[in-house]
Write an enzyme that holds these catalytic residues in place. Structure first.
Site, PDB file in Angstrom:
ATOM      1  CG  ASP A   1     -33.899  30.538 -51.314  1.00 33.44           C
ATOM      2  OD1 ASP A   1     -32.742  30.460 -50.858  1.00 33.44           O
ATOM      3  OD2 ASP A   1     -34.824  31.048 -50.681  1.00 33.44           O
TER       4      ASP A   1
ATOM      5  CG  ASP B   1     -37.760  37.166 -51.511  1.00 33.67           C
ATOM      6  OD1 ASP B   1     -38.657  37.821 -50.956  1.00 33.67           O
ATOM      7  OD2 ASP B   1     -37.558  35.962 -51.274  1.00 33.67           O
TER       8      ASP B   1
ATOM      9  N   GLY C   1     -43.674  29.365 -49.881  1.00 30.96           N
ATOM     10  CA  GLY C   1     -44.416  29.064 -48.652  1.00 30.96           C
ATOM     11  C   GLY C   1     -45.408  30.149 -48.270  1.00 30.96           C
TER      12      GLY C   1
HETATM   13  P1  AMP Z   1     -37.343  34.266 -47.700  1.00 31.41           P
HETATM   14  O1  AMP Z   1     -36.382  34.442 -46.589  1.00 31.41           O
HETATM   15  O2  AMP Z   1     -38.456  35.279 -47.721  1.00 31.41           O
HETATM   16  O3  AMP Z   1     -36.664  34.192 -49.030  1.00 31.41           O
HETATM   17  O4  AMP Z   1     -38.078  32.878 -47.454  1.00 31.41           O
HETATM   18  C1  AMP Z   1     -37.391  31.673 -47.267  1.00 31.41           C
HETATM   19  C2  AMP Z   1     -38.381  30.538 -47.247  1.00 31.41           C
HETATM   20  O5  AMP Z   1     -39.259  30.629 -46.122  1.00 31.41           O
HETATM   21  C3  AMP Z   1     -39.263  30.448 -48.474  1.00 31.41           C
HETATM   22  O6  AMP Z   1     -39.504  29.086 -48.743  1.00 31.41           O
HETATM   23  C4  AMP Z   1     -40.528  31.146 -48.000  1.00 31.41           C
HETATM   24  O7  AMP Z   1     -41.667  30.748 -48.739  1.00 31.41           O
HETATM   25  C5  AMP Z   1     -40.615  30.681 -46.553  1.00 31.41           C
HETATM   26  N1  AMP Z   1     -41.343  31.611 -45.688  1.00 31.41           N
HETATM   27  C6  AMP Z   1     -40.913  32.818 -45.229  1.00 31.41           C
HETATM   28  N2  AMP Z   1     -41.834  33.394 -44.437  1.00 31.41           N
HETATM   29  C7  AMP Z   1     -42.900  32.558 -44.396  1.00 31.41           C
HETATM   30  C8  AMP Z   1     -44.174  32.581 -43.749  1.00 31.41           C
HETATM   31  N3  AMP Z   1     -44.561  33.600 -42.986  1.00 31.41           N
HETATM   32  N4  AMP Z   1     -44.991  31.520 -43.941  1.00 31.41           N
HETATM   33  C9  AMP Z   1     -44.634  30.482 -44.704  1.00 31.41           C
HETATM   34  N5  AMP Z   1     -43.448  30.396 -45.334  1.00 31.41           N
HETATM   35  C10 AMP Z   1     -42.583  31.413 -45.187  1.00 31.41           C
HETATM   36 MG    MG Z   2     -37.068  34.192 -50.854  1.00 31.31          MG
END
Ligand code: AMP
Ligand code: MG
Length: 472
Positions: free
Chosen positions: A257, A267, A92
């Site tokens: 994920d 990550d 995302g």
């Molecule tokens: P994470 O916690 O970083 O592993 O992200 C979990 C999900 O949320 C993934 O699908 C990311 O791509 C999405 N995500 C996290 N932050 C953002 C953001 N600022 N904009 C869009 N998608 C996000």
């Molecule tokens: Mg992630």
């Protein structure tokens, strides 16, 4: 100068087809200021010769690298987040930008965090805060020095936007990070196809992953290769879990994920290092039940590989898949022993003595609650460090009766031939650590007056530690 002779583009992921990703474009940033450029990582893939302008062209504006992906690919995946299945995931705020061979012939990904919105952004802005980027650089540098198989932070560019976040004083500065990683195939990448009932795509991803990352596991029979694959993932994920424990690291968000099937950890969001050996120590403020607390990480990873096993149920039988999961626990144990002995700078003896030593160290660290990193620093090479340990702020604990049995055990070992106590790192009065207070203290001058000196000083200290521990 453009790419060097070592640069080798390789775009395998693109051949998987459009069920696996979406072609996307990067956000256009008004400003691009290089804040971190990892020359060592760049040299491993033939990109160390780029000028700063070329670096920005590729890692700030995302113009394709020669012969590489012509458009970035936002990867599709699902996952369990805090044990709840979420089909609304995917890249995302990032994408796969390029793939290349490293100096050992491994296929590596250059992928982003904070490069703009994609079809998977939902309500998110697709951006990364500068503080988030700085934190990821610090985490990966420390982990690498401490012997953890981790993605590398490759580039951090400040992008001049103002972001609004609930967990940072806002507006806050923005950045785009590029990481170099051994695949971005997550357990959640498999889960998505199992959830969507597309067994042919589960099989396609399985075969691609084996051929690309574990070619020696190839078996003609699909069920045999599914089992061999699950065993290998268990082994690799268990190993990285053990490495975190020995490093005193808490990842914070062990969702499926965020678990790479190559076992490389990646990550980094709300990570922390433990101040003392405290199994309940939790990194993320939103982890209210401590599901991903320090001591629960091996269980969390095992839970994740069990979800991967479920995805393979259409290809192999339940029983051998369950048996394959049995690889996890002994792999974790073996790596834990091996890495503990390494961290102590000792020459291993036999399995039984090593495991008694390691158990005794662990018990001591838990009971004494002495600073975690300090112990490894003070006793590196055991007896060879005695004079140093006597000058430590923890010298009274070491002189106490409760320490005597452990001292005896330690002194039965010789320093490893690779342990170099003459290294400048061991002349320091204190170990290099990365506790939350230190992270905040080096972020403050960046936030207040754009002063990056503490950040650079910390990276230099980590480099010195990495060198002392003989990490390349
Ligand atoms: P994470 O916690 O970083 O592993 O992200 C979990 C999900 O949320 C993934 O699908 C990311 O791509 C999405 N995500 C996290 N932050 C953002 C953001 N600022 N904009 C869009 N998608 C996000
Ligand atoms: Mg992630």
């Amino acid at each position: 100068m453009p790419v060097s002779a070592a640069y080798r583009a390789s775009t395998g992921h693109g051949e998987l087809g459009s069920d696996f990703f979406d072609e996307v474009s990067a956000a256009k940033f008004l400003q691009t200021i290089i804040r971190y450029r990892n020359q060592r990582a760049a040299a491993s893939v033939g990109l160390e010769t780029l000028t700063d302008d070329e670096w920005i062209t590729h890692f700030g504006r995302f113009e394709p690298l020669p012969g590489n992906l012509s458009k970035p690919l936002a990867l599709r995946y699902h996952g369990h987040q805090f044990r709840v299945y979420n089909p609304d995931l995917g890249d995302g705020r990032g994408f796969l930008f390029a793939q290349l061979r490293d100096d050992q012939g491994r296929l590596l990904d250059l992928a982003t965090k904070g490069s703009g919105q994609t079809p998977w952004s939902r309500s998110g802005d697709g951006r990364l805060t500068l503080k988030g980027g700085v934190r990821e650089v610090l985490a990966t540098s420390m982990l690498e020095a401490l012997g953890v198989d981790t993605s590398k932070s490759f580039s951090l560019i400040e992008t001049g936007e103002e972001l609004v976040r609930g967990d940072e004083p806002s507006p806050t500065r923005s950045s785009v990070l590029v990481r170099l990683s051994h695949s971005h195939i997550r357990i959640g990448s498999f889960q998505r196809f199992a959830f969507l009932r597309q067994p042919e795509n589960v099989a396609k991803l399985l075969d691609y992953t084996i051929k690309t990352y574990m070619p020696n596991l190839w078996r003609d029979e699909p069920s045999a290769r599914a089992i061999a694959f699950l065993e290998e993932v268990c082994r690799r994920v268990a190993r990285v879990g053990a490495q975190w424990m020995v490093a005193g690291f808490v990842h914070g968000v062990l969702n499926t994920d965020n678990t790479n099937v190559t076992g490389e950890s990646f990550d980094y969001g709300p990570w922390r290092f433990v101040p003392t050996l405290e199994p309940n120590f939790t990194a993320a403020y939103f982890d209210e039940t401590g599901l991903y607390a320090y001591g629960r990480q091996p269980d969390a990873l095992f839970w994740n590989v069990t979800r991967l096993a479920e995805c393979l149920l259409g290809i192999a039988e339940r029983e051998p898949l369950e048996a394959a999961l049995g690889v996890f626990a002994p792999a974790l144990q073996d790596e834990f022993m091996r890495k503990m002995v390494w961290r102590l700078g000792l020459q291993p003896l036999d399995k039984e003595s090593d495991s008694e030593l390691v158990r005794a160290v662990w018990m001591f660290l838990a009971q004494s609650q002495m600073p975690f990193e300090r112990f490894f620093f003070d006793w590196y090479g055991a007896a060879a460090s005695e004079t140093r340990a006597e000058q430590s702020p923890s010298k009274d604990i070491y002189a106490s009766e409760s320490f005597a049995p452990l001292r005896e055990r330690l002194f039965a070992y010789s320093a490893s031939p690779a342990a170099n106590l003459n290294h400048a790192y061991f002349k320091r009065s204190e170990p290099c650590t990365m506790l939350i207070g230190e992270v905040e203290a080096l972020w403050a001058p960046i936030a207040e007056k754009n002063d990056w000196s503490l950040f650079h000083a910390k990276l230099a200290a980590i480099d010195e530690m990495r060198d002392a521990f003989g990490q390349k």
